[in-house]
Design an enzyme around this catalytic site. Structure first.
Site, PDB file in Angstrom:
ATOM      1  N   HIS A 170      36.784  37.977  45.490  1.00 48.14           N
ATOM      2  CA  HIS A 170      35.656  37.034  45.573  1.00 48.14           C
ATOM      3  C   HIS A 170      34.352  37.796  45.867  1.00 48.14           C
ATOM      4  O   HIS A 170      33.323  37.575  45.207  1.00 48.14           O
ATOM      5  CB  HIS A 170      35.938  36.009  46.672  1.00 48.14           C
ATOM      6  CG  HIS A 170      34.771  35.138  47.045  1.00 48.14           C
ATOM      7  ND1 HIS A 170      34.648  33.837  46.633  1.00 48.14           N
ATOM      8  CD2 HIS A 170      33.669  35.393  47.815  1.00 48.14           C
ATOM      9  CE1 HIS A 170      33.532  33.326  47.121  1.00 48.14           C
ATOM     10  NE2 HIS A 170      32.919  34.255  47.847  1.00 48.14           N
ATOM     11  N   GLU A 171      34.401  38.692  46.842  1.00 50.56           N
ATOM     12  CA  GLU A 171      33.199  39.448  47.210  1.00 50.56           C
ATOM     13  C   GLU A 171      32.800  40.443  46.117  1.00 50.56           C
ATOM     14  O   GLU A 171      31.610  40.658  45.876  1.00 50.56           O
ATOM     15  CB  GLU A 171      33.426  40.173  48.539  1.00 50.56           C
ATOM     16  CG  GLU A 171      33.776  39.259  49.711  1.00 50.56           C
ATOM     17  CD  GLU A 171      32.760  38.158  49.944  1.00 50.56           C
ATOM     18  OE1 GLU A 171      31.606  38.300  49.506  1.00 50.56           O
ATOM     19  OE2 GLU A 171      33.130  37.145  50.566  1.00 50.56           O
ATOM     20  N   HIS A 174      30.762  38.679  43.582  1.00 47.63           N
ATOM     21  CA  HIS A 174      29.358  38.538  43.979  1.00 47.63           C
ATOM     22  C   HIS A 174      28.557  39.772  43.561  1.00 47.63           C
ATOM     23  O   HIS A 174      27.420  39.664  43.094  1.00 47.63           O
ATOM     24  CB  HIS A 174      29.260  38.359  45.499  1.00 47.63           C
ATOM     25  CG  HIS A 174      29.452  36.948  45.963  1.00 47.63           C
ATOM     26  ND1 HIS A 174      28.817  35.871  45.395  1.00 47.63           N
ATOM     27  CD2 HIS A 174      30.217  36.432  46.971  1.00 47.63           C
ATOM     28  CE1 HIS A 174      29.165  34.757  46.017  1.00 47.63           C
ATOM     29  NE2 HIS A 174      30.025  35.070  46.975  1.00 47.63           N
ATOM     30  N   GLU A 254      28.802  30.507  44.960  1.00 51.82           N
ATOM     31  CA  GLU A 254      30.116  30.510  45.604  1.00 51.82           C
ATOM     32  C   GLU A 254      31.210  30.017  44.665  1.00 51.82           C
ATOM     33  O   GLU A 254      32.315  30.572  44.643  1.00 51.82           O
ATOM     34  CB  GLU A 254      30.083  29.661  46.882  1.00 51.82           C
ATOM     35  CG  GLU A 254      29.308  30.267  48.027  1.00 51.82           C
ATOM     36  CD  GLU A 254      29.810  31.650  48.404  1.00 51.82           C
ATOM     37  OE1 GLU A 254      31.039  31.848  48.518  1.00 51.82           O
ATOM     38  OE2 GLU A 254      28.970  32.541  48.585  1.00 51.82           O
TER      39      GLU A 254
END
Length: 331
Positions: A170-171, A174, A254
């Site tokens: 997930h990070e 980003h 997100e």
């Protein structure tokens, strides 16, 4: 078809984000222009035959002065922005008390990050760790030299390998989507507007404390305080709109990072399980900075604004975790 849909949404969000970011300099310059209009209005007062005071705005004069100071404003804001933008890494490290993590410190975590990066052909960012027993994580940085994934000790200890991989993916998403660069840009602009508003509030305070009531008895004295008050109101409006744009960027990103994390690991249920665990004990409360907290995978529980309904949704930096989990479980 699912992949094409995700990519279409990324492009749509990127276009919207660019539009939102362009609003920041417009808001700043617009606030300055309206402030000049207020100054010109009160300085241009004259008495009518019946003795009453009349005011009017000389827009030609306002526009001429605005164009005169425009290079100085852009230069000052630009310099301010550059210093804050390129100093973000040290600022975030200091605020979160994060420390770099080497392979020898925790081979498992380091290897998870390295393997995920290799699977998508991505340069490995720096891995940082925060000594916090609660659960949270975030990505930061503006380029390959400053990109970093930061994890709490709590999230490392309390998630299993599959869940931790989902959070890290997930990070990494980003970073891949340049979300961190865009968020840091918005953080800097909001900081600039916030500082200007604080300066105007102090000017207003000292105007009253140093005898504003006496000066208001003199000709033009009340106008000074009123102009400062108008400046405060305009700065507050500007700050409100910069907050709205920053929050809108955060919410949209997100969802895309969740989708990217599920795609990289091929295990959306693991990320959903991780979000469920994190939501029960989101950490990094001690940071106590809303601008940095918006980068976290989940907002710290101690920093929740506690507003209800549409107002809560409007100012939330993150989408509702239940919605995020539900989407992942249907991925």
């Amino acid at each position: 078809m699912q992949y094409v849909g995700v990519q279409s949404q990324i492009r749509k969000n990127n276009r919207l984000t660019i539009l939102l970011l362009l609003m920041f300099p417009v808001i700043i310059l617009g606030t300055i222009w309206f402030f000049l209009v207020a100054v010109n209005y009160f300085d241009g007062g004259y008495y009518l035959e019946d003795g009453t005071m009349a005011h009017e705005v000389n827009f030609a004069s306002v526009n001429a002065y605005f164009l005169h100071i425009l290079p100085y404003v852009l230069g000052a804001v630009g310099l301010w922005f550059v210093i804050a933008y390129y100093g973000n890494a040290s600022m975030i490290m200091a605020a979160t008390k994060a420390q770099p993590l080497k392979r020898s410190d925790n081979p498992k975590v380091y290897n998870i990050v390295e393997n995920l990066c290799m699977s998508i052909g991505m340069d490995m960012p720096q891995v940082n760790i925060v000594n916090d027993p609660q659960l949270n994580a975030f990505a930061s940085g503006i380029n390959k030299k400053t990109y970093a994934v930061t994890l709490t000790t709590g999230i490392i200890d309390r998630l299993n390998d599959e869940e931790l991989a989902g959070v890290i993916a997930h990070e990494l998403t980003h970073i891949r989507n340049h979300d961190t660069k865009l968020l840091i840009t918005s953080i800097v602009f909001v900081g600039i507007v916030s500082t200007i508003m604080t300066m105007l509030l102090r000017m207003l305070y000292y105007s009253f404390m140093s005898g504003g009531s006496r000066r208001s008895k003199k000709e033009g004295g009340g106008s000074v305080v009123l102009i400062i008050l108008i400046g405060v109101v305009l700065a507050a409006v500007a700050y409100f709109f910069t907050l709205l744009t920053r929050f809108a960027i955060s919410r949209k990103r997100e969802y895309m990072a969740d989708a990217g994390g599920a795609e990289i690991t091929g295990n959306p249920l693991a990320l959903a399980s991780a979000l469920r665990k994190i939501s029960g004990d989101p950490g990094l409360d001690a940071v106590n900075r809303a601008d940095i907290a918006q980068m976290f995978i989940m907002y710290p529980d101690e920093m929740e604004p506690g507003l209800l309904g549409a107002v809560d949704s409007l100012f939330s930096t993150h989408p509702d975790v239940k919605k995020r989990i539900a989407i992942l479980e249907q991925f």
